[in-house]
Design an enzyme around this catalytic site. Structure first.
Site, PDB file in Angstrom:
ATOM      1  CB  THR A  73     -36.078  -5.314  -1.831  1.00 12.68           C
ATOM      2  OG1 THR A  73     -35.284  -6.312  -1.364  1.00 12.68           O
ATOM      3  CG2 THR A  73     -37.121  -4.833  -0.881  1.00 12.68           C
TER       4      THR A  73
ATOM      5  N   GLY B  42     -32.793   0.739  -1.160  1.00 12.72           N
ATOM      6  CA  GLY B  42     -32.685  -0.693  -1.008  1.00 12.72           C
ATOM      7  C   GLY B  42     -32.183  -1.545  -2.254  1.00 12.72           C
TER       8      GLY B  42
ATOM      9  CD  GLU C 258     -29.784   4.914  -3.936  1.00 12.42           C
ATOM     10  OE1 GLU C 258     -29.348   4.451  -4.963  1.00 12.42           O
ATOM     11  OE2 GLU C 258     -29.686   4.926  -2.761  1.00 12.42           O
TER      12      GLU C 258
ATOM     13  CB  CYS D 214     -25.782   3.400  -3.020  1.00  8.01           C
ATOM     14  SG  CYS D 214     -26.151   5.199  -2.376  1.00  8.01           S
TER      15      CYS D 214
END
Length: 516
Positions: free
Chosen positions: A256, A252, A272, A306
């Site tokens: 967070t 995420g 990650e 990502c």
């Protein structure tokens, strides 16, 4: 057909098509799985297609008490029940076979609840089959070795070895953009390592994760080794703070991740956290090849990846040619309905995310950037966008866009391109285009990222490779066998022997008694 026309057409759904999408998820036995049972009560959390808002299904709104029950159930089974390595391997092998048999259904669920087109969803299913096979094969990683005590003063009269043992219970927290394969990248290594797992899939795409848990149970994973809880007040905090959870595997955003680390305390965390990936196109590169790869790498899954190509630095001698070819390739992409096989780009995961991307592009334009193609929003859809003349401090350069936007900038000296590529808080992956292997390796050595891909963009992941980055891109490594090592720990067994003379006396004494 223009992007805007295609987008408008994507919203026209017949009642039959809507029913077909709902039927793909109708076979789910419940909206959460804990204590070995599917939960069917409190299915109040709606899951909707981001393309048009059609209700696909509902999942359970769970509670912190549900989390404690799920974790305690797995903890008891880890203590009391054996699940030998051979059986773990066989269960994952069967899961790969079952997923291949159910590939059409899983592809439809992914395409229905996520941003992926049906073509992208099918590719994810194929990758997940490979991830399961790699996870089964990673049984070979669970070996140890003899400890070398002879070369140590403290090791006199001792022998020993270490073996790899499961850490215990793993909390697997996964995002929306790869709702099947990223779940498999956590659950596969965790299970082959002998752990128990509590899965928390994204609340935006939970149906795929729940269907995957159902498939694993069908393949032979014991009910005491797995749980799945989607959402509910206090659920996330309950998972990461539970004292019986031994490791958190999270994919995420950095914000967070910071909150998880602060709440979890002294606990192993693998994370990650995304990227702001650069590609460098050198003066000797093939412009057409580079441009084609940039378009493919920037706009897959509507840029919600990502590994997406976000920044491109092109030598000034090729800049106009590469820019022109990227613009042409982008303009040829078809934005439209996810289930249409001619569609290249689907919606973002929500209209709110599309509005955020729109705002970032408008900010860049106000600061001097030019939109060479795209730059228009239609509900949750945002047209694939190519920017030039972008200020270095624009958010589309500094932060992770996570949307279909790529910025292309010229450079003169290769050292300037390397410096610009490294001037990000992220360090996940990068791409380099050049015909010179010496130059490629020199650039790769200077880029502070987890992987450098030569003559390709950053958008490359082979599921067996170590995956992760430097800086804010995360902590630890995924990639099946590497994740297995992260999710197990070496446990040493040491035996103190008698002094050599005593052992010899025992040996000779025993021989004499046997002779008499």
């Amino acid at each position: 057909m223009s992007s805007s026309t295609t987008v408008a057409g994507a919203r026209l759904k017949t009642a039959g098509e809507t029913a077909y999408r709902r039927a793909s998820v109708a076979a789910l036995p419940g909206g959460a799985f804990l204590e070995g049972l599917w939960e069917t009560a409190d299915r109040t959390l709606e899951v909707r297609d981001p393309e048009d808002g059609v209700l696909l299904g509902t999942v359970c709104s769970s509670t912190p008490q549900d989390v404690r029950r799920a974790v305690a159930h797995i903890h008891r089974h880890l203590l009391d029940d054996e699940w030998p390595l051979r059986e773990r391997r066989e269960a994952l092998e069967r899961a790969a076979v079952l997923l291949a048999e159910q590939s059409v259904r899983f592809s439809e669920i992914i395409a229905a609840e996520s941003s992926k087109t049906i073509n992208e969803a099918e590719r994810e299913v194929r990758r997940c089959i490979e991830t399961l096979r790699l996870s089964a094969a990673a049984s070979s990683e669970l070996v140890g070795e003899t400890l070398g005590f002879e070369d140590s003063m403290a090791g006199a009269n001792k022998i020993g070895w270490y073996s790899r043992k499961p850490v215990g219970i793993i909390a697997a927290i996964t995002p929306f953009n790869d709702p099947l394969n990223l779940v498999a990248h956590k659950l596969g290594p965790a299970l082959i390592g002998g752990n128990g797992v509590v899965l928390k899939p994204s609340g935006r795409t939970p149906l795929t994760g729940l269907a995957f848990v159902h498939l694993l149970l069908e393949a032979g994973v014991p009910t005491g080794r797995i749980a799945a809880i989607v959402s509910g007040p206090g659920v996330s905090e309950a998972i990461v703070t539970d004292p019986q959870v031994d490791l958190i595997s999270f994919t995420g955003g950095p914000a967070t991740a910071d909150r998880i680390a602060a709440a979890a305390g002294a606990k192993k965390i693998l994370s990650e956290l995304g990227g702001n990936n650069a590609t460098i196109v050198c003066a000797d590169a093939e412009a057409a090849t580079a441009a084609e790869a940039i378009v493919a790498g920037a706009f897959g899954v509507a840029g919600q990846n990502c590994l997406s190509v976000q920044r491109v630095y092109v030598h000034i001698s090729l800049f106009e040619e590469v820019l022109e070819k990227v613009v042409a390739g982008t303009r040829a992409l078809r934005v439209g309905a996810k289930m249409d096989r001619t569609t290249d780009i689907g919606p973002l995961i929500s209209e709110a995310e599309a509005r955020r991307v729109e705002a970032w592009v408008e900010e860049a334009k106000a600061a001097g950037a030019t939109v060479r193609v795209g730059g228009q929003r239609h509900g949750a859809f945002y047209e694939p966008t190519v920017l030039a003349d972008v200020p270095a401090d624009a958010r589309v350069i500094v932060e992770e866009v996570f949307g279909p936007v790529v910025s292309i900038m010229p450079f003169i000296q290769i050292s300037d391109a390397i410096h610009a590529a490294n001037a990000s808080e992220y360090g996940l992956q990068a791409g380099v285009f050049t015909e010179s292997i010496d130059l490629a390796l020199a650039i790769a050595d200077k880029l502070h990222v987890g992987a450098v891909v030569i003559n390709e963009t950053s958008d490359v992941r082979i599921d067996s490779m170590p995956f992760g980055g430097f800086k804010k891109s995360g902590v630890g490594r995924e990639g099946v066998k590497h994740a297995v090592r992260e999710m197990t720990e070496p446990k040493s067994t040491i035996i103190k022997l008698a002094e050599p003379a005593t052992r010899w006396q025992q040996l000779t004494g025993t021989s004499e008694r046997n002779a008499s």
